[in-house]
Scaffold this motif. Sequence first.
Motif, mmCIF file in Angstrom:
data_model
loop_
_atom_site.group_PDB
_atom_site.id
_atom_site.type_symbol
_atom_site.label_atom_id
_atom_site.label_comp_id
_atom_site.label_asym_id
_atom_site.label_seq_id
_atom_site.Cartn_x
_atom_site.Cartn_y
_atom_site.Cartn_z
ATOM 1 N N LEU A 374 0.838 -1.200 0.000
ATOM 2 C CA LEU A 374 0.000 0.000 0.000
ATOM 3 C C LEU A 374 0.869 1.244 0.000
ATOM 4 O O LEU A 374 0.646 2.178 -0.768
ATOM 5 C CB LEU A 374 -0.928 0.006 1.225
ATOM 6 C CG LEU A 374 -2.052 -1.028 1.218
ATOM 7 C CD1 LEU A 374 -2.819 -1.005 2.538
ATOM 8 C CD2 LEU A 374 -3.005 -0.771 0.051
ATOM 9 N N GLN A 375 1.896 1.233 0.832
ATOM 10 C CA GLN A 375 2.746 2.411 0.954
ATOM 11 C C GLN A 375 3.540 2.654 -0.340
ATOM 12 O O GLN A 375 3.534 3.752 -0.887
ATOM 13 C CB GLN A 375 3.705 2.222 2.128
ATOM 14 C CG GLN A 375 4.469 3.479 2.469
ATOM 15 C CD GLN A 375 5.589 3.213 3.482
ATOM 16 O OE1 GLN A 375 5.924 2.056 3.755
ATOM 17 N NE2 GLN A 375 6.158 4.274 4.003
ATOM 18 N N LEU A 376 4.197 1.590 -0.832
ATOM 19 C CA LEU A 376 5.015 1.724 -2.039
ATOM 20 C C LEU A 376 4.148 2.171 -3.220
ATOM 21 O O LEU A 376 4.519 3.056 -3.990
ATOM 22 C CB LEU A 376 5.695 0.390 -2.368
ATOM 23 C CG LEU A 376 6.653 -0.150 -1.313
ATOM 24 C CD1 LEU A 376 7.001 -1.598 -1.593
ATOM 25 C CD2 LEU A 376 7.915 0.710 -1.267
ATOM 26 N N SER A 377 2.981 1.551 -3.335
ATOM 27 C CA SER A 377 2.110 1.877 -4.467
ATOM 28 C C SER A 377 1.566 3.294 -4.344
ATOM 29 O O SER A 377 1.427 3.996 -5.337
ATOM 30 C CB SER A 377 0.945 0.900 -4.545
ATOM 31 O OG SER A 377 1.430 -0.413 -4.593
ATOM 32 N N ALA A 378 1.248 3.706 -3.109
ATOM 33 C CA ALA A 378 0.715 5.055 -2.929
ATOM 34 C C ALA A 378 1.755 6.089 -3.344
ATOM 35 O O ALA A 378 1.448 7.041 -4.069
ATOM 36 C CB ALA A 378 0.308 5.273 -1.477
ATOM 37 N N THR A 528 11.216 -4.314 2.634
ATOM 38 C CA THR A 528 10.111 -3.729 1.872
ATOM 39 C C THR A 528 9.474 -4.762 0.958
ATOM 40 O O THR A 528 9.040 -4.441 -0.133
ATOM 41 C CB THR A 528 10.571 -2.533 1.009
ATOM 42 O OG1 THR A 528 11.585 -3.006 0.110
ATOM 43 C CG2 THR A 528 11.107 -1.409 1.842
ATOM 44 N N THR A 529 9.429 -6.018 1.381
ATOM 45 C CA THR A 529 8.829 -7.056 0.542
ATOM 46 C C THR A 529 7.390 -6.680 0.183
ATOM 47 O O THR A 529 6.563 -6.512 1.077
ATOM 48 C CB THR A 529 8.799 -8.391 1.290
ATOM 49 O OG1 THR A 529 10.113 -8.666 1.756
ATOM 50 C CG2 THR A 529 8.321 -9.513 0.373
ATOM 51 N N PRO A 530 7.106 -6.540 -1.113
ATOM 52 C CA PRO A 530 5.728 -6.205 -1.481
ATOM 53 C C PRO A 530 4.854 -7.457 -1.516
ATOM 54 O O PRO A 530 5.349 -8.584 -1.500
ATOM 55 C CB PRO A 530 5.860 -5.588 -2.869
ATOM 56 C CG PRO A 530 7.104 -6.155 -3.422
ATOM 57 C CD PRO A 530 7.991 -6.530 -2.275
ATOM 58 N N LEU A 531 3.562 -7.210 -1.597
ATOM 59 C CA LEU A 531 2.562 -8.267 -1.519
ATOM 60 C C LEU A 531 2.818 -9.391 -2.522
ATOM 61 O O LEU A 531 2.798 -10.583 -2.166
ATOM 62 C CB LEU A 531 1.188 -7.638 -1.770
ATOM 63 C CG LEU A 531 -0.044 -8.485 -1.543
ATOM 64 C CD1 LEU A 531 -0.017 -9.131 -0.189
ATOM 65 C CD2 LEU A 531 -1.287 -7.598 -1.674
#
Lengths: 577, 358
Positions: A374-378, A528-531
């Motif tokens: 959510l954070q990275l994408s935002a 920071t592993t993303p989903l």
Amino acid sequence: MKAELHKQSPAPARRRLALMSSPSFIYVLVSPLYVILLAYVIYPLYETFLASMKIEEKFSFANYARFFSLEHTANLEALWTSLYISVLSVITCGIVGVTMAFLLERYEFPGRRILSVLALVPMALPPLIGVLSFTFLYGESGIIPRALKELFQLEQVPFSLKGVGGVLVVHTFTMYTYFYMTASAAIKGLDPSLEEAAASLGASRFTIWRRVILPMLTPAMVASSLLVFMIAMASYTAPLIFGIDRTMTMQIYLSRTNGDLDMAATQSTILSVVSILFLLLMRWYQGARNYQNLSKGISVHRTEITSKLGKYVSMVLSFIGTIVLMLPILVLVLISFSVNSTWTIQVLPPEYTVQHYIDLFTDSKTWRPIANSLQLSAIATIGIIIFGVAAAYVMVRLPIRGKTLLDVLIMLPWALPGTVVAINLIAAFSQPNVFSFGQVLIGSFWIIPLAYFVRHLPLVFRSTSATLMQMDGSVEEAARNLGASWWYSFRRVVFPMAFGGVLAGALLAFVQCIGEFVASILIFTPSTTPLSVAIFQRMYNFEFGTACAYGVLQIIVIIIVLFLSQKLAGDKANTAV
Amino acid sequence: MSSVTLDHVTKRFGTAKGVEDVHIQIRSGEFFTFLGPSGCGKTTTLRMIAGFYFPTEGRIRFGENDVTTLPPNMRNTGMVFQNYALFPHMTVFENIAFGLQVRKLSKSEIKERVERIQRLVHLEGYGERRIDQLSGGQQQRVALARALVIEPQILLLDEPLSNLDAKLREETRFEIKRLQVELGITTIYVTHDQAEAMAMSDRVMVMQGGQVQQIGTPSEIYHQPVNRFVASFIGETNLLEGTVTRIEGGEVDVRLSPDVVVTGLAKNASPACQPRVGEKLTLSVRPELVKEWEGEETENLLRGRILLSEFTGACVNYITQAGPIQLRSMLINLGRSVKQRGDEITLLLPKESIYLIG
Ligand SMILES: Nc1ncnc2c1ncn2[C@@H]1O[C@H](COP(=O)(O)OP(=O)(O)O)[C@@H](O)[C@H]1O
Ligand SMILES: [Mg+2]
């Protein structure tokens, strides 16, 4: 009273105004856009190229010689495999997509409505999720083959998806929508009176097809073929899961993980060249295509299937179609409730729980990747919005030269495979430089948002320019005439009017970022592993339940967002995909 | 209110020409019209005054202020666009208030001024309507109110009536003229409709192909057109070509065909016209000045047969073929019997009604 004020305005202010109204001032204003493209698109591409050409600080073609070497043919095989998988994907997607478009647009039969909605389901599956659900369903230990084996008491599973065949089936399922959408649009636009005219001139059904219908559909088919070819070339997840090492994207991944960065750069450069050629080909073709339907607003009449037999056959077929389209999502939902590591040799998972869904939001370790994504994408989406709105405004409204260049540069990162984008960023930002403000970005938090930003750059740009183009330019002039400064009229008039388009593009960009896997897997850091990477890791730890719960969450978000953006901008947003 | 000066203004778009050397002085409080066929450069000229284009050459002044390169938002002009350009995401009130908000007026003053202007354009009670809930005529009045409420030095109107139906057009024309007279505001009006221009304007500038053709009062451009274009563009006219045979005592004889010579007055000539014996000359005769003649033989008579007869009630229109000449005439209906196609007719071109164009 205003005039009085102006009369006394001091000389320097006047001079500043004169400077700002000079024709070249506009180029000063738009230069940040070019700087961003230069820094994060061109420069990384260039660094990769440089890395492929340099061996121990000397220029050499040795890497390319190695690539095209006839002794170690791994690379050439990979290139060949990528090419033929792509060509076959175009063919299978074309057949499935066009056939479905014709059946659904031209015939009326029971179940048509539901099928035409479900036909778009594959768009809601992020690439990784799509491949996973297919292996759960049709893989060697998949539900369907095992069920058949049990049912008929066989020694072996009767069939299973694997290898190149598996890749092709997954490609067909996930990419036929590109053909389906353009073909249905084209068929909708076909004026039935053209066919009637041909018939009245004595043409047979077959002649009408050959001489009227197919030629009218050709432009849509060519455009979709180019698009599917590009996407298939860039495909990474399907070969990864089905274990096809000899494709270009897999070779890049393997070179990178083996630490052979020179080779990764060389492979990337070659794949980039192919992608860029296709981008240019597509642009050229879209500019050159010239079949326009002259008549407007005629809806095609559907042929009703009336015979008893036809009715039964079509009912059975639409039932099968519905099942095939729904199964991938259903199976994900099912497995998301299964207890981790309990499903081994059974047809269906033996034990069920709702714990994974509770964990998603309560267990901090499980929640972490969601929060990260959510954070990275935002962050990436904010960048995409600012850049996209500015670029769209420049493109549609400002009288500058070099718009084609700007357009090509913006579309470029979209045409590049995710793997290549990742390799480019690695090449450019493994050492500090001006564009990274003196930081090493690789291994830092910022590299993933940057990769997302670059990959999905065109989404807001496309949707916003579509909206701006429909907006009458004199509305902005009216605001300026009433005394509004440029910024004031942008804030109060242009932006509010374009808001629907901006939001549609931004939502789409956001979900694309959430689902992004291909670039993430090459550059993520443990903190920071993303989903999507977490899903992949869980799969490898046989935590199918958690992986699928993540996947269902993604699909729900995507469906909501697709629905919202459809509402907001009609079909405009889809032109970006 | 302010006067407007265009000092030898030229605008080119790359190599394409927009307008060439426009030199005009519009007086404070004047209703001034740019008239010409589509593509002649009216909008381009207007947009330079509004500040959306900057001239390639020449200067623009409002009163004493040189505004040539001043951005549009600092000019304090009020513009009404051809398609109105209303803000679709705002209500009527918000549209009208926009310019006042830009000027940072207090809430109460904005409310008061918007309501005042709403009364002026008969839009009381429409404040909360959305733009798409208004008829074309109402939208037009919102656009006008929005431009007027900022009390502009100059009001600019670009074909404001072209999107209205015929009846509304008439009504709105009076409305605009009434507001202009009431407020005494300098107004520049763009149109391709000569009737509109004649009815509303103090002065008219006739343009063609980016060139100014003539500047004058409606009566001047009607009665003393400077060239064929102006004569035929403004109202209807008969353009007759012939050769000058005699110039004497303030009279000019022109041979129109082997057996027709007409006599005009040398003083009824455009400034550029210098008739010389033996040279070609074009005459303009308005149809309503042609008379039917039933008396004895005299000068300037044309005999012919009627090609087309049109009875409109107040008038009878004939097209008459007299030898090689075709002549339109518009005769007041005096209760005499109407002639039909094929009938013979004798027409008189009164000397003082013949205008020498050159
Ligand atoms: N922005 C522009 N770029 C290039 N040519 C233009 C532009 N605006 C107007 N023109 C040209 O200038 C001429 C005058 O146009 P315009 O002023 O719009 O005519 P009018 O308003 O009298 O119909 C036309 O030939 C038009 O093609
Ligand atoms: Mg115009």
